[in-house]
Design a protein around this motif. Structure first.
Motif, PDB file in Angstrom:
ATOM      1  N   ALA A 179       1.618   2.659  -3.438  1.00 25.71           N
ATOM      2  CA  ALA A 179       0.531   3.344  -4.131  1.00 25.71           C
ATOM      3  C   ALA A 179       0.228   4.708  -3.522  1.00 25.71           C
ATOM      4  N   TYR A 218      -4.754   4.681  -9.141  1.00 24.89           N
ATOM      5  CA  TYR A 218      -4.024   4.240  -7.956  1.00 24.89           C
ATOM      6  C   TYR A 218      -4.833   4.354  -6.669  1.00 24.89           C
ATOM      7  N   SER A 238      -5.038   0.926  -4.551  1.00 30.05           N
ATOM      8  CA  SER A 238      -4.531   0.852  -3.184  1.00 30.05           C
ATOM      9  C   SER A 238      -5.610   0.742  -2.121  1.00 30.05           C
ATOM     10  N   GLY A 280      -4.756  -4.423  -7.989  1.00 23.57           N
ATOM     11  CA  GLY A 280      -4.452  -4.390  -6.561  1.00 23.57           C
ATOM     12  C   GLY A 280      -4.682  -5.723  -5.888  1.00 23.57           C
ATOM     13  N   ALA A 296       0.797  -1.221   0.000  1.00 21.15           N
ATOM     14  CA  ALA A 296       0.000   0.000   0.000  1.00 21.15           C
ATOM     15  C   ALA A 296       0.831   1.273   0.000  1.00 21.15           C
TER      16      ALA A 296
END
Length: 405
Positions: A63, A355, A359, A237, A60
């Protein structure tokens, strides 16, 4: 004097011809480096006894850092030119690769992912815009296609390569990141020799104020493209954060290469799909992608429920068709709608949505694994993803440019 002028002109033409492949490979390499750590999570997990939540954090922070960079530096290349921004991002990326090499605890890995995210956020909008501008004037759709295919090809190759290295090397981390550091160092030098494609204009400092701005001419199609972009990057993701654990805990596939293959299948098919569909108009490509994505995720989640690796991989391949087509179609619909000096701004906004989708759902899912279990978490994640893909089928019918430029 005449000979000197002709030599300079010939050199300029040569560097101009090399710009498109060089920039495309650089964009591919940034995403190669983004997915390369995922198969190596098992190394970090064993080396430092990490839990699933820590692995999600490693995923995470990349991102989040990327988003911060996009919100601040995403449009600056529209003002100071593409080359200074691209070279800066590449040099920051060299530093990130060096941090992976030097890492002796998980905090170094987290810090390296943060720096890597900043580097990628700095260059993503500028590189995508520069690729479109480096394409021949009558074939800008080729630049748009390369700008959408290169990230997917990079994600596929990065995961597969580090998975192979993990399988056959005694030092997988060093064998992955030292060559990447060398590549980016060389790329930073080569970039100096290609022509600048953007005309500098005032407002560079103002553009650093965090904001997301979509040029008015592209807003309707951009908003219509949001469900497709969300579903595509939610899928990305999922595969980069939870699928490595799924392979071992649910599908009971313990080979280190397995998660790399899963990520490679998704992104590799995703990279090929836009090339196969290149003669279709951009809206049709997006609709095909949304339908394939919904079907593929449904099949893949069925494989997870029944513990079937083959069904999971079939679903992954079908989802890959949607992954590449929906994203490529969205970029190709949007690219002709803006002026050259607005391209980095547009692509920065597109990647902000990408993104956030990449994320935030993965972070939430990582938090849900402990109380609800990995299987239940993935099924809910998959259901939300299919819902967004079906929404993309509806919003994809919003009129946009039928002919690619």
């Amino acid at each position: 004097m005449s000979t000197s002028i002709h030599t300079r002109e010939r050199t300029a033409r040569t560097s101009g011809v090399l710009a498109l492949p060089l920039l495309s490979v650089e964009l591919l390499a940034f995403f190669f480096a983004a997915s390369a750590p995922s198969p190596l999570f098992v190394v970090f997990q064993n080396r430092w006894s990490l839990g699933a939540s820590t692995l999600t954090i490693i995923f995470a922070v990349y991102a989040i850092a990327l988003l911060v960079a996009l919100l601040t530096a995403g449009a600056v290349s529209d003002h100071i030119g593409r080359k200074p921004v691209v070279v800066t991002g590449i040099l920051v990326q060299v530093g990130a690769m060096a941090m992976f090499v030097a890492a002796d605890d998980v905090h170094w890995i987290i810090a390296a992912r943060i720096v890597q995210g900043l580097a990628t956020g700095i260059v993503t909008g500028a590189l995508t815009a520069a690729i479109v501008e480096a394409a021949p004037p009558d074939k800008k759709h080729i630049g748009a296609m390369l700008g959408s295919v290169s990230p997917l090809a990079g994600l596929a190759l990065g995961a597969l390569s580090s998975g192979l290295i993990l399988q056959f090397s005694d030092t997988p981390v060093l064998s992955t990141f030292i060559p990447l550091a060398v590549f980016f160092a060389v790329a930073s030098v080569l970039t100096f020799f290609i022509p600048e494609s953007a005309t500098p204009r005032p407002g560079a400092l103002t553009s650093l104020i965090p904001r997301v701005s979509i040029p008015p001419a592209a807003r309707t199609v951009f908003l219509a493209s949001v469900p497709a972009i969300i579903s595509v990057w939610m899928l990305g993701g999922l595969y980069l954060s939870l699928i490595p654990s799924t392979m071992t805990e649910i599908l009971h596939i313990h080979a280190g290469l397995a998660s790399g293959v899963a990520i490679a299948v998704l992104n590799g098919v995703g990279a090929l799909a836009p090339i196969i569909l290149r003669k279709r108009d951009s809206r049709t490509t997006t609709l095909i992608g949304a339908g394939a994505l919904a079907a593929g995720v449904t099949i893949a989640m069925s494989g997870v429920v029944f513990g079937s690796g083959p069904v999971f991989f079939i679903g992954t391949a079908v989802a890959g068709v949607g992954f590449g087509s929906a994203f490529s179609g969205s970029i190709q619909r949007l690219s002709p709608l803006v002026q050259p000096h607005q391209r980095a701004e547009l692509f920065a906004a597109l990647y902000v949505v990408s993104y956030l989708s990449f994320s935030i759902p993965a972070i939430i899912a990582g938090r849900m694994v402990a109380p609800f279990g990995l299987l239940q978490t993935e099924l809910v994640y998959g259901a939300v993803l299919v819902t967004m893909a079906l929404a993309a089928l509806i919003t994809g019918l919003v009129p946009g440019p039928a002919r690619r430029q």
